[in-house]
Scaffold this active site. Structure first.
Site, PDB file in Angstrom:
ATOM      1  N   CYS A  89      -3.735  -4.198   7.693  1.00 31.37           N
ATOM      2  CA  CYS A  89      -2.968  -4.504   6.482  1.00 31.37           C
ATOM      3  C   CYS A  89      -3.709  -4.155   5.196  1.00 31.37           C
ATOM      4  CB  CYS A  89      -2.567  -5.973   6.454  1.00 31.37           C
ATOM      5  SG  CYS A  89      -1.402  -6.432   7.742  1.00 31.37           S
ATOM      6  N   HIS A 345       6.368  -5.861   2.771  1.00 29.03           N
ATOM      7  CA  HIS A 345       4.972  -5.518   3.076  1.00 29.03           C
ATOM      8  C   HIS A 345       4.943  -4.285   3.981  1.00 29.03           C
ATOM      9  CE1 HIS A 345       0.909  -5.718   4.411  1.00 29.03           C
ATOM     10  NE2 HIS A 345       0.980  -6.745   5.253  1.00 29.03           N
ATOM     11  N   CYS A 375      -5.270 -10.460   3.378  1.00 32.46           N
ATOM     12  CA  CYS A 375      -5.713 -10.786   4.734  1.00 32.46           C
ATOM     13  C   CYS A 375      -5.481  -9.566   5.625  1.00 32.46           C
ATOM     14  CB  CYS A 375      -4.977 -11.998   5.278  1.00 32.46           C
ATOM     15  SG  CYS A 375      -3.177 -11.811   5.396  1.00 32.46           S
TER      16      CYS A 375
END
Length: 389
Positions: A89, A345, A375
């Site tokens: 991510c 996202h 994160c």
């Protein structure tokens, strides 16, 4: 050490899963921010010394080094190199950080950094890394070092459990994210950073101009009716409404040395002050933004009070809530234009998009400094501090 500056920063609208970008090839989507940067800043593509692109699921249509293919498809010829990276991510933010540190070290003067993820055409977990269904591609020897393998949803639930966050608390954060996105959109705050994309859908030409995932009418009553995603009713707190949206999108920033920016007549938006990446417990997994924030501030010799704006990726509401509790930062200074619960996202693009949001918000408000943190799967965290110039 040289200074690295953000000359410009753009992104595509984020298309909802199965939405307007369904028939758009990921490589074509990845090329859109590059074309926009060239048009807006008037550079010869040969000026770009490298393109660094994050992509979390680099297989099938997102394989073959999309960082190299995107500039070729954008019409930049064959002289612009490109590389694809995967820090899960944090990939898009890592691309920017790598570009900045290259400039700081004097290795390059002008680069483009960003990322792409087409979560409709190349679904999350297609590379075997998801593990939600109990399957896994990790080696059996992994379990000689760690007791279990969890997925990110379970990590978010464990964070909520550890901090005692209720579903209603997290839903309030989610509703506010949607509200903030709408307020920003209504105030045209996204206009300078979101570039329209002309594409085809079901054989018809369409122009996508705004994010498709947000649900600005969301309220607590709506969220209360949603089924839980990761744990049985009564045991969990996360559901689709307080978790990040699954979307398709791409983002890119033009990064240069101050000397190169001056030589090209570019007026920088922001300077990249410091970057950091950390490792944390891979079981809970998603607490990385907390030590990443602490350590990037220490490296920059700065205090939290010196930071005016923050982006903390809303992968799950509990991740942001835990960061707020540990840092003591006011929610009013975080994700001020809405976050991933609202706009989505797109894994490999998000980190570059967060820095894009911050650079434009620094310009809009005239405040001085901003910090972005995310994160990352398997227990990592990433952070970047920028300042207005």
């Amino acid at each position: 050490m040289n200074s690295a500056v953000i000359v410009d920063a753009v992104r595509t609208p984020f298309g909802k899963r199965g939405g307007s970008f369904s028939d758009t090839h990921p490589q074509d989507l990845a090329a859109e921010p590059l074309r926009a940067l060239e048009e807006r800043n008037g550079f010869d593509p040969e000026t770009i010394e490298d393109v660094i692109y994050g992509c979390v699921t680099p297989i099938d249509e997102q394989g073959l080094n999309i960082g190299r293919l995107a500039p070729m498809i954008a019409g930049w010829g064959d002289g612009v190199p490109g590389v694809q990276l995967n820090r899960m991510c944090g990939s898009g933010q890592q691309a920017v950080n790598f570009a900045a540190t290259n400039v700081m070290a004097g290795q390059h003067d002008v680069l483009v950094a960003g990322g792409v993820e087409h979560m409709t055409r190349v679904p999350m977990g297609s590379d075997g890394a998801d593990g939600i269904d109990g399957s896994s591609t990790v080696s059996e020897t992994y379990f000689e070092q760690f007791d279990e393998l969890t997925h990110q949803g379970e990590g978010a639930e464990r964070i909520a459990e550890e901090y005692g966050f209720s579903r209603s608390e997290l839903d309030e954060l989610a509703v506010d994210s949607q509200r903030r996105w709408k307020a920003a959109c209504d105030d045209d705050r996204y206009d300078d950073q979101v570039v329209p994309v002309e594409t085809e859908l079901d054989g018809e030409s369409v122009v996508v101009e705004r994010d498709e995932h947000p649900r600005p009418g969301t309220d607590l009553e709506t969220l209360e009716s949603l089924p839980l995603s990761f744990r049985p009713e009564g045991e969990g707190v996360h559901h689709p409404g307080n978790s990040s949206g699954i979307v398709d999108g791409a983002s890119a920033l033009l990064i240069a040395s101050e000397e190169a920016a001056e030589a090209h007549g570019w007026e920088p938006m922001a300077r990249i002050v410091q970057t950091e990446v950390v490792g944390v417990d891979p079981i809970t997994m998603l607490t990385g933004p907390i030590p990443a924030t602490e350590q990037v501030l220490e490296k920059a010799d700065m205090d939290l009070e010196e930071i005016d704006l923050f982006e903390v990726n809303e992968a799950f509401a509990s991740v942001v809530a835990a960061w707020l509790e540990e840092t003591g930062v006011s929610w009013e200074d975080v994700n001020v234009n809405g976050g991933a619960i609202a706009h989505g996202h797109p894994l490999g693009a998000t980190g570059a998009m967060l820095l894009t949001k911050l650079a434009h918000e620094l310009e809009r408000t005239g405040v001085d400094t901003a910090l972005s943190t995310m994160c990352i799967g398997f227990g990592q965290g990433i952070a970047t501090i920028i300042e207005r110039v």
